[in-house]
Write a protein that holds these residues in place. Structure first.
Motif, short mmCIF file in Angstrom:
data_model
loop_
_atom_site.label_atom_id
_atom_site.label_comp_id
_atom_site.label_asym_id
_atom_site.label_seq_id
_atom_site.Cartn_x
_atom_site.Cartn_y
_atom_site.Cartn_z
N GLU A 10 -66.44 65.27 33.36
CA GLU A 10 -65.72 64.26 34.14
C GLU A 10 -64.24 64.59 34.12
OE1 GLU A 10 -64.38 59.55 33.91
OE2 GLU A 10 -65.78 60.38 32.45
N TYR A 11 -63.65 64.70 35.31
CA TYR A 11 -62.21 64.96 35.40
C TYR A 11 -61.43 63.68 35.16
CZ TYR A 11 -62.38 69.74 37.17
OH TYR A 11 -62.57 71.09 37.29
N GLN A 12 -60.39 63.80 34.33
CA GLN A 12 -59.47 62.70 34.12
C GLN A 12 -58.33 62.79 35.13
OE1 GLN A 12 -59.06 64.08 29.83
NE2 GLN A 12 -58.84 61.87 29.61
N ARG A 13 -57.53 61.74 35.19
CA ARG A 13 -56.40 61.75 36.10
C ARG A 13 -55.36 62.81 35.70
NH1 ARG A 13 -55.87 57.49 39.83
NH2 ARG A 13 -54.06 58.70 40.51
N ARG A 14 -55.31 63.17 34.42
CA ARG A 14 -54.35 64.19 34.00
C ARG A 14 -54.83 65.61 34.31
NH1 ARG A 14 -54.87 65.19 27.53
NH2 ARG A 14 -57.03 64.56 27.22
#
Length: 380
Positions: free
Chosen positions: A232-236
């Motif tokens: 899962e990609y984070q916003r950072r």
């Protein structure tokens, strides 16, 4: 032609109405419509051309022959099968549904997996990236980073942020101070995240063996460790790994593990296994970096009873399936080509002729690099 390029060629204005009328009245419309329906609403079907034959190996007799010459426009349409929702919503929904049923079968039984698998020890684990510097965050009505109000970093920027960021704020995930943020470390960690995961799968097996007083080979004769994970990609811009870890007997899901290989053993082995994993980067101008997992480690039991203190099998399967169709767009990045298709990004068709499609820029027509740049961030 790529799917992004196909989007560039979509008709504009009112000309599409005339094209639609011609299509509906064409002789091959019924066949074309059946092919489109067979793709399940695929946004970018693949156009196949060619022929196939089924031949009897013994006699050489042609049992069946097919050619796309008789198809409308000489092509056979098949679904693209892309799992990313941003590229093809229809195919990604199919992929998501398939993933849900496969994961659910591995937790509850089905598709050749016995229902007794639901009694095996299982845990839902989240492995995170380390911090490479503070970033702007959404905290449900609380200030972003309400600390050190008057303190400045070495670059003269505030080290905190007292803003209440909304969920769609473009500053989310951006560093509080871009000059303080460890961009090389973040890029190297992301590039080696797969290697970290692989070493974790080895470390958890070794740690389970250590806690039972066995060698790893002896432990494998009694227990098989199975995994399923999604990133899962984070916003950072960095990823989390969400993983299901299950203990089986040596024959796999059809065989329960020994009584001593229980949920407690599994959950006790995960933290030391995660903390001991390291990956050292190859030598470069940046030196050699030792990469590890982040400090945040979440371990939750997977339970049959959805009302109990844990995660239900359905909730876990839904969560894994959801993120199989997500890409890096969740972190604010683009998910399409940036270069011009006609000139392959060179800006020229030949030594003397500039590309008229991109007007010599080499960029995809309509693309503005200014819109792709991250906004300047300032702490408040």
């Amino acid at each position: 032609m790529s799917k992004e390029e196909q989007r560039d060629d979509q008709p504009s204005g009112t000309g599409w109405m005339a094209d639609l009328a011609r299509l509906v009245n064409a002789p091959g419309y019924a066949r074309w419509r059946s092919m489109v329906a067979a793709t399940g609403g695929c946004a970018h079907p693949v156009h196949l051309a060619g022929q196939s034959m089924i031949v009897d190996a013994g006699t050489g007799e042609i049992l069946h022959a097919y050619t796309t010459d008789g198809e409308p426009a000489g092509h056979l349409l098949v679904a693209c099968g892309n799992r990313r929702a941003l590229v093809c919503p229809a195919c990604s929904q199919t992929y998501q549904a398939d993933t849900f049923h496969l994961i659910r079968a591995g937790l509850s039984g089905g598709k050749g997996v016995p229902e007794t698998v639901s009694a095996h020890p299982r845990a839902f684990v989240t492995l995170t990236a380390p911090s490479f510097g503070p970033v702007h965050s959404h905290r449900d009505g609380r200030p972003c980073r309400p600390r050190h109000r008057d303190r400045l970093c070495g670059h003269g920027r505030p080290v905190g942020c007292h803003l209440l960021h909304k969920p769609q704020d473009e500053r989310l995930g951006q560093p509080i101070c871009p000059d303080c943020y460890d961009y090389p470390g973040a890029v190297l960690w992301q590039a080696h995240a797969g290697a970290l995961w692989h070493r974790f799968t080895l470390a958890i097996r070794q740690e389970l063996a250590n806690q039972t007083g066995m060698t790893r080979r002896a432990f494998a004769e009694h227990v098989k460790v199975s995994f399923a994970k999604v990133a899962e990609y984070q916003r950072r811009g960095l990823i989390h790994f969400h993983a299901i870890i299950r203990l089986d007997g040596p024959a796999g899901p059809s065989q329960p593990p020994p009584d001593w290989a229980d949920h407690h053993l599994l959950t006790q082995a995960i933290p030391p296994a995660a903390h001991q994993v390291t990956v050292t980067t190859p030598p470069s101008d940046l030196g050699r970096w030792t990469l590890t997992w982040g400090d945040q480690l979440d371990i939750r039991p997977i339970l049959l009873d959805p009302s109990a203190d844990g995660l239900s099998e359905r909730a876990v399967a839904s969560y894994i399936a959801k993120y199989t169709t997500k890409g890096a767009e969740a972190s604010g990045t683009v998910d399409h080509r940036l270069s011009c298709r006609a000139c392959a990004g060179r800006g020229r068709l030949s030594l003397m002729a500039a590309c008229g499609h991109c007007h010599g820029t080499g960029l995809k027509p309509g693309l503005s690099l200014d819109a792709c740049q991250s906004p300047t961030t300032h702490g408040a």
